[in-house]
Scaffold this motif. Structure first.
Motif, PDB file in Angstrom:
ATOM      1  N   SER A  79       3.122  -2.243  22.723  1.00 39.05           N
ATOM      2  CA  SER A  79       4.300  -2.760  23.428  1.00 39.05           C
ATOM      3  C   SER A  79       4.613  -4.123  22.851  1.00 39.05           C
ATOM      4  CB  SER A  79       4.026  -2.890  24.926  1.00 39.05           C
ATOM      5  OG  SER A  79       3.702  -1.647  25.476  1.00 39.05           O
ATOM      6  N   PHE A  80       5.887  -4.344  22.535  1.00 35.71           N
ATOM      7  CA  PHE A  80       6.289  -5.622  21.966  1.00 35.71           C
ATOM      8  C   PHE A  80       7.633  -6.028  22.551  1.00 35.71           C
ATOM      9  CE2 PHE A  80       8.456  -8.147  18.666  1.00 35.71           C
ATOM     10  CZ  PHE A  80       7.571  -9.215  18.618  1.00 35.71           C
ATOM     11  N   ALA A  81       7.624  -7.128  23.266  1.00 33.09           N
ATOM     12  CA  ALA A  81       8.827  -7.749  23.829  1.00 33.09           C
ATOM     13  C   ALA A  81       9.701  -6.724  24.545  1.00 33.09           C
ATOM     14  CB  ALA A  81       9.580  -8.503  22.746  1.00 33.09           C
ATOM     15  N   TRP A  82      10.948  -6.602  24.125  1.00 31.53           N
ATOM     16  CA  TRP A  82      11.911  -5.716  24.781  1.00 31.53           C
ATOM     17  C   TRP A  82      11.917  -4.311  24.199  1.00 31.53           C
ATOM     18  CZ3 TRP A  82      12.998  -9.305  21.109  1.00 31.53           C
ATOM     19  CH2 TRP A  82      13.565  -8.830  19.954  1.00 31.53           C
ATOM     20  N   GLN A  83      11.173  -4.090  23.145  1.00 30.49           N
ATOM     21  CA  GLN A  83      11.211  -2.795  22.476  1.00 30.49           C
ATOM     22  C   GLN A  83      10.486  -1.724  23.288  1.00 30.49           C
ATOM     23  OE1 GLN A  83       9.423  -3.633  18.710  1.00 30.49           O
ATOM     24  NE2 GLN A  83      11.219  -4.670  17.904  1.00 30.49           N
ATOM     25  N   ARG A  84      10.887  -0.481  23.075  1.00 31.40           N
ATOM     26  CA  ARG A  84      10.264   0.660  23.735  1.00 31.40           C
ATOM     27  C   ARG A  84       8.823   0.800  23.235  1.00 31.40           C
ATOM     28  NH1 ARG A  84      13.636   5.887  23.370  1.00 31.40           N
ATOM     29  NH2 ARG A  84      14.427   5.052  25.303  1.00 31.40           N
ATOM     30  N   PRO A  85       7.862   1.079  24.132  1.00 23.19           N
ATOM     31  CA  PRO A  85       6.474   1.269  23.684  1.00 23.19           C
ATOM     32  C   PRO A  85       6.378   2.391  22.640  1.00 23.19           C
ATOM     33  CG  PRO A  85       6.572   1.119  26.070  1.00 23.19           C
ATOM     34  CD  PRO A  85       7.984   1.186  25.585  1.00 23.19           C
ATOM     35  N   LYS A  86       5.504   2.189  21.650  1.00 23.94           N
ATOM     36  CA  LYS A  86       5.368   3.143  20.550  1.00 23.94           C
ATOM     37  C   LYS A  86       3.911   3.550  20.397  1.00 23.94           C
ATOM     38  CE  LYS A  86       6.119   3.566  15.613  1.00 23.94           C
ATOM     39  NZ  LYS A  86       6.466   2.892  14.373  1.00 23.94           N
ATOM     40  N   VAL A  87       3.679   4.847  20.258  1.00 21.35           N
ATOM     41  CA  VAL A  87       2.324   5.356  20.037  1.00 21.35           C
ATOM     42  C   VAL A  87       1.953   5.063  18.586  1.00 21.35           C
ATOM     43  CG1 VAL A  87       0.858   7.394  20.003  1.00 21.35           C
ATOM     44  CG2 VAL A  87       2.595   7.153  21.771  1.00 21.35           C
ATOM     45  N   THR A  88       0.903   4.256  18.395  1.00 17.27           N
ATOM     46  CA  THR A  88       0.495   3.889  17.040  1.00 17.27           C
ATOM     47  C   THR A  88      -0.667   4.732  16.533  1.00 17.27           C
ATOM     48  OG1 THR A  88      -0.955   2.169  17.930  1.00 17.27           O
ATOM     49  CG2 THR A  88       1.272   1.510  17.280  1.00 17.27           C
ATOM     50  N   ASP A  89      -1.440   5.301  17.457  1.00 14.85           N
ATOM     51  CA  ASP A  89      -2.576   6.119  17.046  1.00 14.85           C
ATOM     52  C   ASP A  89      -2.878   7.127  18.146  1.00 14.85           C
ATOM     53  OD1 ASP A  89      -4.590   6.997  15.402  1.00 14.85           O
ATOM     54  OD2 ASP A  89      -6.032   5.459  16.009  1.00 14.85           O
ATOM     55  N   ARG A  90      -3.249   8.331  17.748  1.00 12.70           N
ATOM     56  CA  ARG A  90      -3.608   9.370  18.723  1.00 12.70           C
ATOM     57  C   ARG A  90      -4.669  10.270  18.098  1.00 12.70           C
ATOM     58  NH1 ARG A  90       1.238  12.063  20.613  1.00 12.70           N
ATOM     59  NH2 ARG A  90       1.245  10.444  22.162  1.00 12.70           N
ATOM     60  N   HIS A  91      -5.681  10.579  18.891  1.00 12.36           N
ATOM     61  CA  HIS A  91      -6.729  11.505  18.471  1.00 12.36           C
ATOM     62  C   HIS A  91      -6.894  12.556  19.557  1.00 12.36           C
ATOM     63  CE1 HIS A  91      -7.968   9.184  15.006  1.00 12.36           C
ATOM     64  NE2 HIS A  91      -7.884   8.097  15.755  1.00 12.36           N
TER      65      HIS A  91
END
Length: 153
Positions: A79-91
């Motif tokens: 999560s960064f500031a106003w941006q939509r949360p983004k999945v960076t890694d998934r296992h």
């Protein structure tokens, strides 16, 4: 006078530091992924569903149609500031079972192995979508029968 200037400088620096730390990216981990040591304890062709639950724990998800597998999912979200949360890694650890409930296979998938599945929201449209609020409110005024209200036939 010098004290007010010092306090003002410290206040400006504190506000600047709060602004900078407020814009830092935040990483959160969701879900549960069993450790590799625990996965090594499970033997395909020998262990059952109950054994898997005892060794690893209850899964995050199971096979929907025929309860064919256990799925352990762990995701890291940025999560960064106003941006939509983004999945960076998934296992994902998928443990499949045969018809008798014995472990058939253990497979690990990563974010690079998957594909994005768009989720759609289906909404049923009503026929009165074009009617305004006031028309809905006063629409039944002419439809009331005094005889029905008074109970006379």
């Amino acid at each position: 006078m010098r004290t007010i200037g010092t306090v003002l400088k410290v206040g400006v620096v504190a506000v600047a530091l709060m602004g900078v730390t407020g814009c830092a990216a935040k990483y959160r981990t969701h879900g549960y992924l069993p450790p590799e040591e625990d996965l090594q304890q499970i033997t395909p062709g020998v262990d059952s569903r109950a054994t898997v639950e005892d060794v690893i724990g209850v899964p995050n998800a199971t096979g929907v149609l025929d309860n064919s597998g256990y799925y352990y999912i762990e995701s890291e979200v940025r999560s960064f500031a106003w941006q939509r949360p983004k999945v960076t890694d998934r296992h994902i650890v998928a443990i499949t079972f045969d018809e008798a409930g014995v472990v058939d296979n253990i497979v690990t998938y990563g974010l690079e192995d998957g594909r994005v599945v768009p989720l759609t929201r289906r909404v049923t449209k009503t026929s009165d979508g074009d009617i305004g609020f006031v028309r809905k409110l006063f629409g039944n005024i002419g439809g009331i029968n005094l005889g029905d209200v008074l109970g006379s036939t």
